[in-house]
Design an enzyme around this catalytic site. Sequence first.
Site, PDB file in Angstrom:
ATOM      1  N   GLY A 274      -5.309  10.105  -1.028  1.00 39.97           N
ATOM      2  CA  GLY A 274      -5.786   9.803  -2.367  1.00 39.97           C
ATOM      3  C   GLY A 274      -6.932  10.636  -2.873  1.00 39.97           C
ATOM      4  O   GLY A 274      -7.011  10.950  -4.070  1.00 39.97           O
TER       5      GLY A 274
ATOM      6  N   THR B 274       2.448   3.727   0.396  1.00 42.97           N
ATOM      7  CA  THR B 274       2.217   3.269  -0.959  1.00 42.97           C
ATOM      8  C   THR B 274       3.613   2.991  -1.494  1.00 42.97           C
ATOM      9  O   THR B 274       4.572   3.532  -0.968  1.00 42.97           O
ATOM     10  CB  THR B 274       1.559   4.384  -1.810  1.00 42.97           C
ATOM     11  OG1 THR B 274       0.293   4.730  -1.259  1.00 42.97           O
ATOM     12  CG2 THR B 274       1.329   3.970  -3.240  1.00 42.97           C
TER      13      THR B 274
END
Length: 343
Positions: free
Chosen positions: A252, A199
């Site tokens: 996540g 990310t």
Amino acid sequence: MIRILRSCLVLLLCSAPMAYAADAPKPLLIIHGGAGVERKGMTPDDEKAARAALELALRRGHAALAAGKPALEAVIAAITTLEDDPNFNAGKGAVFNHDGKNELDASLMDGATLNAGAVAGVHRVKNPILLARAVMERSKHVMMVGDGAESFAKEQGIELVDPSYFRTEKRWQQLQRALKEEAAGQANADLETAKHFGTVGAAALDAQGHLAAGTSTGGMTNKRYGRVGDSPIIGAGTYANASCAVSGTGWGEFYIRTAAAHDICARVAYLKETPAQAGEAVIDQAIPKMGGDGGAIVLGADGSAAFPFNTEGMFRGWIGADGVPHVAIYSDDALPMPGKAGK
């Protein structure tokens, strides 16, 4: 002669670093390019390219801060740079889902106003962070997803590209390995192919003392069923207020369940913890206790920063008012830390 001296003085002043009042906040930008980095998966050329990209992102973000622009502009400048670089799982370097497609997510938050914007599951948006900004500034909503988000992007003049733009051979081969391992009932052989790492994100403090944060990702290799992680969820992967700004990178599902980014900022605001203390409590304690892992960048309104992560490495860096970038990859890399007020 006087004219020459005047010209020299002008050049000197223009080329010198911006001066700040003694009691004014010193602009600071911190970034990450994803946790879960492993030495065995990195060649010297990979490391060199990643460090160069991190430094470029820092310099571009710093240029915005040095020009007196708000923190939000620095965050966007840094993230778009990383989205355009195939070394990171965002934009051009995004991973593939189970169906061999790229699904991109991003979010952005302005700590001064608590305004926020986010997008999820887009396939053709070149820079998802720019669309997140458009959602924040040009709509009544906070999050848009899928085809609707792309229709809005087209209306707003956000650049769309053919999905083939996002394809890189490295990411494609990661998907092929993941599919074979899945078919054989095997666990993923390496972290990067495995799941949830990769990310990009940034957090910035501007000369007015305002904070902002943003995050962008391609999500998980081999994800399916329209899975969305924490990166586009305000309070999970991204959060900023008057006290703190956070961008996360990791598994996540656990960042969502712990409201990780908001929890860190709440600890800073209400418990008066430092970014290091708050980051450690959430990233190194709460998330691993539940079975997750990853990292984050945390920036306080006083200019103190932290880079907590519980993997072998995390692409990370910072740049202060002097314009000198500092970057690191592995947990044992020496990374001098910024002091309070960006000193």
